[in-house]
Write an enzyme that holds these catalytic residues in place. Structure first.
Site, short mmCIF file in Angstrom:
data_model
loop_
_atom_site.label_atom_id
_atom_site.label_comp_id
_atom_site.label_asym_id
_atom_site.label_seq_id
_atom_site.Cartn_x
_atom_site.Cartn_y
_atom_site.Cartn_z
N HIS A 1 0.81 -1.21 0.00
CA HIS A 1 0.00 0.00 0.00
C HIS A 1 0.85 1.27 0.00
O HIS A 1 0.68 2.17 -0.83
CB HIS A 1 -0.92 -0.05 1.24
CG HIS A 1 -1.81 1.13 1.35
ND1 HIS A 1 -1.50 2.21 2.15
CD2 HIS A 1 -2.98 1.42 0.76
CE1 HIS A 1 -2.44 3.11 2.06
NE2 HIS A 1 -3.37 2.66 1.22
N CYS B 1 -1.72 -2.66 -16.17
CA CYS B 1 -1.85 -1.50 -15.27
C CYS B 1 -1.30 -1.78 -13.88
O CYS B 1 -1.46 -0.98 -12.97
CB CYS B 1 -3.30 -1.05 -15.18
SG CYS B 1 -4.37 -2.26 -14.40
C1 PEP Z 1 -3.13 -4.99 -9.72
O1 PEP Z 1 -3.56 -5.87 -8.97
O2 PEP Z 1 -2.21 -5.17 -10.52
C2 PEP Z 1 -3.69 -3.64 -9.67
C3 PEP Z 1 -3.28 -2.72 -10.51
O3 PEP Z 1 -4.62 -3.37 -8.71
P1 PEP Z 1 -4.31 -3.08 -7.16
O4 PEP Z 1 -2.85 -2.80 -7.07
O5 PEP Z 1 -5.15 -1.92 -6.80
O6 PEP Z 1 -4.73 -4.33 -6.52
#
Ligand code: PEP
Ligand code: MG
Length: 831
Positions: free
Chosen positions: A409, A785
């Site tokens: 995070h 992403c």
């Molecule tokens: C992922 O899991 O790659 C993503 C972009 O979403 P998050 O990091 O919010 O879980």
């Protein structure tokens, strides 16, 4: 002659000679010859020295293929001996001749005979007594008189330099700079231009740009009666080069050689297509050019120099784009610790968000906000951060956590905010009781003490070292505009807030590839409503509470859409498990009970009921969408109403709605029906026309495996490589830091897969998903992403698989744009 056979310095000297510069007679020894010397096979020394005349006096310099790979230091004045000294005294004077001999004995003793440097310092007065003393010391230490035969001297110098190249330290150092294991060394033997003697004699170094900014500016020094680079070490007596109010200059003292040097700078720039630093000697008023090397430069200067060379049509734009290391850009985007500063390291961790910042230690998000309110910069230090810390992270200048990896995070949010961040500093101790932190060496720093987080290197430093400011100047923008002309894959930004979106826009992202909407609910005002929603007993109650969040959420989207006018914005629906919105401690539970007007026991029971053993594999993402559909209904409505609002202001936006954590086709089918229903209701109610695209975030292995039938219901597939890595490896993205370094050190994993996309495993799932997705819908838009999105290997992978775009943190967008352009250009060159 080529750099591959004789090395870069030899090649460069050959070019200087061809350009008509007064380079003293020079001979180049090839890698092969030097390799044989290292094995004990000296070439015919008499023949080698013959071209340098009867009483040869020469220097030897290293010439590796790439000058950045280094090599042993130069040795000057080879050939000095008692006879030569006696001959030179009447010509250049006793003082000058003795100084030359002393310098040679000193460097021979230290670098060739490998004697203790402490025993061989240069005396203030170079006279016969000090020379005798040094020669005696040499004899005492080696049991041999100082060698008098120039051929023997040169042979020993060549042998020692050739051997030094093969030493372990030298090998490791150059390999760290990218040299191959079998990199060769050439050597350059050059007739000495003395720089000491009668008339105007001296040596100096000149360059034509400032090493820090890359802007045109003559810098360097000249020192009378000196050799090599001595002028740079003696700033008290050395002359400035151009006229300077601070003291005398070479321009005034020797206008002609100075004018010649200026001309040579321009000649180097045009013919060598590079900014060079020139080493020169003046001998009785006559200029000699001894050497030229690429100017050492900061990241900022490397951009300015590449752009200026292309603007002056000296190199093509393609080459300017290829010359700049993409990681250099990320240094320009952030403040950095001045490389000259001393570093008092408290502890190290994983560098998670680049740049450096200094602030007072705070241990909670509330303290961070209070500190910001007082106008005091702070560093938020936490065991790990949770969504509740976001406002504290916003308020802090930097974030430091004990736990976590590059996709935890703190790391993700830090990068998004452009806040320097270090995670996984496992040697750090947070001492809550006494209010402070304890470093690796046991030093204690109290709350309020100043520390500096260097998110580029992962080091936490005591105090506030000097900084260099970010530098987004014209050259930076020009280089990126050129890069865009060559790039063949889209670059979008992961952006959640208007501030992120502005950053994305400033860095010319082509849109938002991932807007994580959950971050919008941690504001105090919204958190309360969220909690009421979680506690709601029935669907109707939930809907009523969500109606209060609707206008806020609509305003969020409206702000983002207005900033991103004309571009694509991909909004990901709510993803995290609901318990992240609930308090974890007693005090928080009491507050919540008060807020809900419920008994503490009831609140505690409800909160406990929502707890999961594996929340990251639990009720989150689309699973919430299926089980509590009112949240996604509200979000979809807010998106559509915001779209209508900005459309009425003449703004067009290509809206994409993305469903997280999908693992089955039916999830998408159900969600599409629901969201289409909301769209139709909004269209009817507002009598408005709008379109949107619905897509899926592929971040579970099953999502990738079933991409074909999923794509039948999804217009785009965006691979979320953070969760996909977590689930493919069965490796917690928040906890893997604990053993990751052991794994990487022992070669179990080549790299931290959360940091560098695991092409072999996770990549195979992504390519399989892309292929199957295309089978289900040939024109499906493909993207990545996860946090890997801006990295070179992920961009290369996405280009190879013909993805439409990558999406990364806003501050990585410039790096990704340049990397993508370089990959396209390299492919073109190799075709
Ligand atoms: C992922 O899991 O790659 C993503 C972009 O979403 P998050 O990091 O919010 O879980
Ligand atoms: Mg995810």
């Amino acid at each position: 002659m080529s750099a591959e056979v004789h090395g870069g310095r030899a090649k460069c000297l050959q070019r200087l000679i061809r350009m008509g510069m007064p380079v003293p007679r020079t001979m180049a020894l090839s890698f092969d010859v030097v390799h044989r010397i290292a094995q004990g096979h000296l070439p015919d020394m008499e023949a080698l020295l013959a071209p340098f005349g009867e009483n040869p006096l020469v220097s030897v310099r290293p010439s590796s293929q790439d000058p950045d790979w280094g090599g042993p230091g130069a040795i000057l004045n080879i050939g000095m001996n008692d006879t030569r000294l006696a001959e030179m005294i009447p010509v250049i004077g006793e003082w000058a001749a003795t100084a030359v001999y002393l310098r040679f004995v000193q460097s021979y003793a230290i670098h060739v005979a490998r004697l203790d440097p402490e025993e061989f310092y240069l005396p203030d007065v170079p006279d016969a007594v000090s020379l005798r003393a040094m020669l005696d010391t040499y004899e005492l230490e080696t049991d041999e008189p100082f060698p008098q035969d120039p051929a023997t001297q040169l042979g020993e110098v060549l042998r020692s330099m050739a051997r030094a190249w093969d030493g372990t330290t030298a090998r490791l150092l150059r390999q760290a700079k990218g040299a191959p294991v079998d990199a060769g060394l050439g050597l350059v033997v050059q007739k000495m231009a003395l720089g000491v003697g009668h008339g105007e004699c001296g040596s100096g170094v000149i360059q034509y740009v400032d090493s820090a900014t890359g802007q045109p500016q003559i810098t360097g020094r000249y020192l009378g009666q000196s050799q090599g680079r001595e002028a740079l070490g003696d700033t008290d007596s050395a002359l400035y080069l151009t006229k300077d109010p601070r003291g005398p200059s070479l321009e005034e003292r020797c206008p002609e050689p100075f004018a010649q040097l200026k001309e040579y700078g321009e000649l180097c720039r045009r013919k060598l297509r590079e900014e060079m630093q020139v080493e020169f000697t003046i001998d009785d008023g006559t200029l000699h050019v001894l050497d030229a090397v690429r100017v050492q430069r900061s990241s900022r200067a490397s951009v300015a120099i590449a752009v200026a060379l292309a603007e002056d049509s000296i190199i093509p734009r393609e080459e300017a784009v290829l010359r700049v290391e993409p990681s250099a850009l990320s240094e320009l985007l952030h403040r950095q610790i001045d490389p000259r500063a001393t570093r008092d390291v408290i502890v190290s961790g994983i560098p998670a968000s680049p740049g450096a910042a200094t602030g007072r230690i705070v241990l909670t998000a509330n303290e961070a906000q209070a500190s910001a309110a007082r106008g005091e910069p702070c560093v938020l230090v936490r065991r790990e951060t949770t969504p509740e810390d976001i406002r504290g992270m916003h308020a802090a200048q930097a974030v430091l956590t004990m736990r976590g990896g590059v996709t935890s995070h703190a790391a993700v949010i830090g990068r998004g905010l452009g806040v320097p961040c270090i995670v996984g500093a496992s040697d750090l101790v947070i001492d809550r009781k006494r209010g402070g932190i304890i470093g690796r060496d046991g030093r204690r720093f109290a709350v309020g003490d100043l520390i500096t987080v260097d998110g580029t290197t992962g080091q936490v430093l005591a105090g506030s070292p000097p900084m260099l400011e970010a530098a987004l100047d014209g050259a930076f923008q020009t280089l990126l505009a050129w890069a865009d002309d060559f790039r063949d894959i889209g670059v979008r930004a992961n952006a959640d807030t208007p501030a992120d979106a502005h950053t994305a826009q400033n860095f010319a992202a082509e849109g938002i590839g991932l807007c994580r909407t959950e971050h919008m609910f941690f504001d105090d005002e919204r958190l309360g409503v969220m909690r009421e929603m979680i506690f709601a007993e029935s669907s109707d109650d939930r809907r009523a509470v969500l109606d209060r969040l609707l206008p806020m959420q609509r305003a969020d989207f409206q702000a983002l859409f207005a900033i991103m006018a004309g571009k694509n914005v991909c909004v990901r629906l709510f993803d995290p498990p609901l318990h992240e919105f609930l308090p974890a401690d007693k005090a928080g539970l009491r507050d919540l009970a008060e807020q809900m007007a419920l008994p503490l026991a009831a609140v505690t029971e409800r909160v406990n009921a929502l707890r999961e053993y594996n929340p990251m594999l639990g009720m989150r993402g689309v699973r919430l969408g299926i089980a509590i559909p009112e949240i996604y209904d509200m979000q979809a409505r807010a998106i559509f109403e915001a779209l209508i609002a900005v459309q009425s202001q003449g703004i067009t936006i290509d809206v994409e709605i993305m469903i997280p954590l999908v693992s089955a086709m039916r999830e998408v089918e159900l969600m599409r029906a629901r969201i289409d229903g909301v769209a139709n209701a909004v269209r009817a109610k507002k009598r408005a026309v709008f379109e949107y695209h619905l897509g899926v975030m592929v971040e579970t292995p099953r999502g990738a495996l079933r991409a074909q039938d999923i794509a039948e219901h999804a217009e785009f597939l965006s691979f979320g490589t953070n969760d996909l890595t977590q689930m493919t490896y069965g490796l917690s993205r928040d906890d893997a830091g604990r053993f990751m370094s052991a794994y990487v050190q022992q070669g179990v994993y080549a790299e931290d897969p959360f940091h560098t996309l695991d092409i072999e495993g996770v990549g195979e799932l992504v390519s399989l998903g892309a292929e199957r997705g295309r089978a289900g819908r040939p024109d499906v838009v493909l993207a990545i992403c996860g946090e890997h999105g801006g990295s070179r290997s992920a961009i290369a992978f996405c280009r190879e698989h013909k993805f439409d775009y990558v999406s990364c943190s806003p501050f990585r967008v410039p790096v990704a744009r340049l990397t993508a352009a370089q990959l396209a250009l390299q492919e073109r060159m190799n075709a």
